[in-house]
Design a protein around this motif. Structure first.
Motif, PDB file in Angstrom:
ATOM      1  N   GLU A  98      61.621  26.734  44.954  1.00 47.19           N
ATOM      2  CA  GLU A  98      62.336  27.358  43.835  1.00 47.19           C
ATOM      3  C   GLU A  98      62.607  26.343  42.731  1.00 47.19           C
ATOM      4  O   GLU A  98      62.498  26.657  41.541  1.00 47.19           O
ATOM      5  CB  GLU A  98      63.666  27.961  44.308  1.00 47.19           C
ATOM      6  N   GLU A 104      64.014  26.057  49.058  1.00 44.07           N
ATOM      7  CA  GLU A 104      64.844  25.553  47.968  1.00 44.07           C
ATOM      8  C   GLU A 104      64.025  24.604  47.075  1.00 44.07           C
ATOM      9  O   GLU A 104      64.142  24.630  45.847  1.00 44.07           O
ATOM     10  CB  GLU A 104      66.061  24.835  48.545  1.00 44.07           C
ATOM     11  N   ALA A 146      72.051  32.478  47.844  1.00 41.09           N
ATOM     12  CA  ALA A 146      70.703  33.041  47.869  1.00 41.09           C
ATOM     13  C   ALA A 146      70.447  33.861  49.140  1.00 41.09           C
ATOM     14  O   ALA A 146      69.368  34.402  49.312  1.00 41.09           O
ATOM     15  CB  ALA A 146      69.676  31.922  47.764  1.00 41.09           C
TER      16      ALA A 146
END
Lengths: 473, 112
Positions: free
Chosen positions: A41, A38, B71
């Motif tokens: 990203e 995360e 995701a």
């Protein structure tokens, strides 16, 4: 891309290399990997190129082996010292009781007043070794095959019936030097099996609950057939407690209120049918035996009420401190079973009411500690297991004490850790060993999420945190 | 800030419990919330948050559950337990008493 993934995995390897408890590795990796991905990203979205984003995210996590060492401190075995202290206190109290029984029975029955203490030392040693052994084993493995435990308990009864010797109208296992009753070994096995089944069926619907109840009823019927009313009653109490808690917590996918009402209603009905059947079969005996405790056996003080009348006499003669005064005969001469079912009376009559109160406080602390371990257990199985053990011990302490006080009829229940009975003592310490293992493995196993947390039951009306929530979804 | 990591460590339990008071969060979310709310004062190494979370979980102050994200990866969410709420309340009172005492000595104001 594979190159970058390798760098992330390399970092995770560095962390896990420091964590000795391997079972938590998978979970640690997944959680940290999610975080890193995360973060990466986020950096890429902010305009960084992939390589730099990975490098930066890893730097931001901090030194891998440092993080790993901190995880290792968190996930390590722990010893429940409080429980061990309570076990030691009970062992001391048990030794004192054995010295009393030795003085009472030893000379006359065994011509040796040391008999009880020596036997006690032997069983204490065996029990402690077993307890510490079980503590070091991973209790969660027992969950995988609860029916094996169940089968082992049934097998004990079958072996006793087929190859055993009869004493007091019940078959005993014949181990050449010892005659062992299958009862004190089978009840813990049944309880652990029931806790395992409950954990395995958790999250299931009504049919799972039915299978669980059927397993429970089977074992209770076996106890009744043995015959042991006390064993059946204690199993019933343990099962009822585990079922009530699991259903009330929402561990089964069913309507809580209705399910509990059906379980209790059905249970009460079965008990009524059983009582009706037995009283119809040999009614006068049942009333004689179980009604005799009323008013301290006053209705028949020389017959069925004898033990209650004598027990009452001893208790009234007892002092706050020190031995009872003014009794013509000794304990063992007047009170049958002073070393087992009436161990509480023996303790009060010998050491005074203060000792009796001390025993009850110790018992409450012991049961309370097991409940606490169960509440903190990281798996459903661990918490059911502790609940079963706590209920079993509490039921034994209560049934034994209340019968001694003339509040309940006497069943064949010894005072845990204080009564004479080697197999029982070892079996009880083994159960404590399982509770110690639950505590020990608390930080070593991956936690069960509660199904109520993962998938909250959708309800029209909910009550939460003091708020009434009406949902139209 | 150099002392950021140390500053966080000393009061980590209270800060984490305080963050979870407003709702369940997963680790990454907590770090972001911490950075926003403290205006970057706690520049901590992110990995060190997780052992503290696991320790709080073992102690029974918080509990965790997995949820799938959009995701496609699973996230481990943490939530306050009843015991955790009590602990937070206690720590908050202690902190306010400490903060008030320090500001009486040092001068200045304490926002509790």
């Amino acid at each position: 891309m594979a190159e970058l993934e390798k760098r992330v995995e390399g970092y995770l390897d560095e962390v896990c290399a420091q964590v000795r408890c391997r079972r938590v590795h998978a979970q640690l990796r997944e959680e940290l990997r999610g975080h890193l991905e995360e973060r990466i990203e986020g950096y890429i979205a902010a305009g960084m190129d992939a390589q730099q984003a990975v490098r930066q995210a890893i730097v931001q996590m901090g030194d891998g082996s440092q993080v790993g060492r901190e995880f290792n401190r968190t996930h390590r075995p722990q010893v429940d010292w409080r429980m061990l202290v309570l076990v030691a206190l009970f062992a001391a109290a048990g030794a004192a009781m054995m010295a009393v029984f030795g003085r009472e029975y030893g000379e006359t029955v065994f011509r040796n007043s040391g008999y009880f203490v020596v036997r006690f030392a032997l069983y204490l040693t065996i029990g402690l070794v077993l307890m510490l052994g079980l503590m070091c084993l991973d209790y969660s493995r027992l969950r995988k095959h609860p029916m094996w435990l169940y089968g082992a308990a049934v097998l004990l009864f079958v072996l006793a019936e087929v190859f055993g010797v009869y004493a007091n109208g019940r078959p005993y296992l014949d181990l050449r030097f010892f005659q062992v009753s299958p009862l004190p070994l089978a009840s813990p096995l049944f309880i652990v099996a029931f806790a395992g089944l409950a954990a395995n069926y958790r999250g299931g619907g009504v049919h799972c609950l039915c299978k669980l109840v059927a397993a429970g009823i089977g074992s209770i019927l076996l106890m009744l057939a043995y015959p042991s009313l006390a064993g059946a009653l204690i199993l019933l109490i343990c099962y009822a407690t585990i079922l009530t808690v699991t259903v009330a917590k929402g561990d089964f996918a069913c309507r809580r209120g209705i399910t509990l009402a059906v379980l209790y209603g059905g249970g009460a009905l079965l008990i009524l049918v059983f009582v009706g059947f037995v009283t119809g079969w040999k009614g006068s005996y049942v009333f004689q035996r179980f009604g005799a405790f009323l008013n301290f056996g006053a209705a028949d003080p020389r017959g069925a009420g004898y033990i209650y009348a004598i027990s009452h006499q001893w208790l009234t003669a007892s002092e706050l401190f020190g031995p009872a005064q003014g009794m013509a005969q000794s304990l063992s001469q007047s009170l049958p079973d002073a070393h087992r079912n009436f161990a509480f009376v023996s303790a009060v009559a010998t050491f005074g009411w203060a000792a009796g109160a001390g025993i009850l406080l110790l018992a409450a602390a012991f049961v309370g500690r097991i409940v606490q371990v169960g509440r903190r257990a990281n798996s459903a199985f661990g918490s059911y297991l502790c609940l079963g053990v706590a209920t079993m011990l509490a039921a034994e302490f209560l049934l034994c004490t209340l019968a001694s006080l003339g509040v309940l009829p006497m069943l064949d229940v010894g005072m845990p850790f204080l009564s004479y009975g080697g197999t029982e003592y070892v079996a009880h310490l083994a159960m404590v060993g399982l509770v110690l293992s639950v505590w020990r493995y608390n930080n070593l196993l991956q936690r069960d999420g509660s199904p109520a947390l993962e998938a909250p039951l959708k309800r029209f009306i909910q009550f939460e945190d003091g708020k009434l929530i009406v949902s139209f979804k | 800030m150099v002392a950021g990591n140390q500053l966080f460590k000393g009061n980590s339990a209270m800060l984490i419990l305080g963050l979870l008071e407003g709702g369940d969060k997963y680790g990454y979310q907590m770090i972001n919330a911490l950075a926003v709310r403290s205006e970057g004062a706690f520049d901590l190494k992110e990995g060190t948050l997780y052992p503290i979370l696991h320790a709080l979980e073992n102690r029974g102050s918080i509990e965790a559950y997995w949820l799938d994200s959009e995701a496609g990866r699973r996230r481990r969410y943490y939530r306050l337990t009843k015991d955790g709420r009590k602990e937070l309340q206690k720590r908050r009172e202690e902190w306010q008493a400490y903060c008030a005492a320090v500001s009486r000595v040092m001068g200045g104001e304490c926002l509790g």
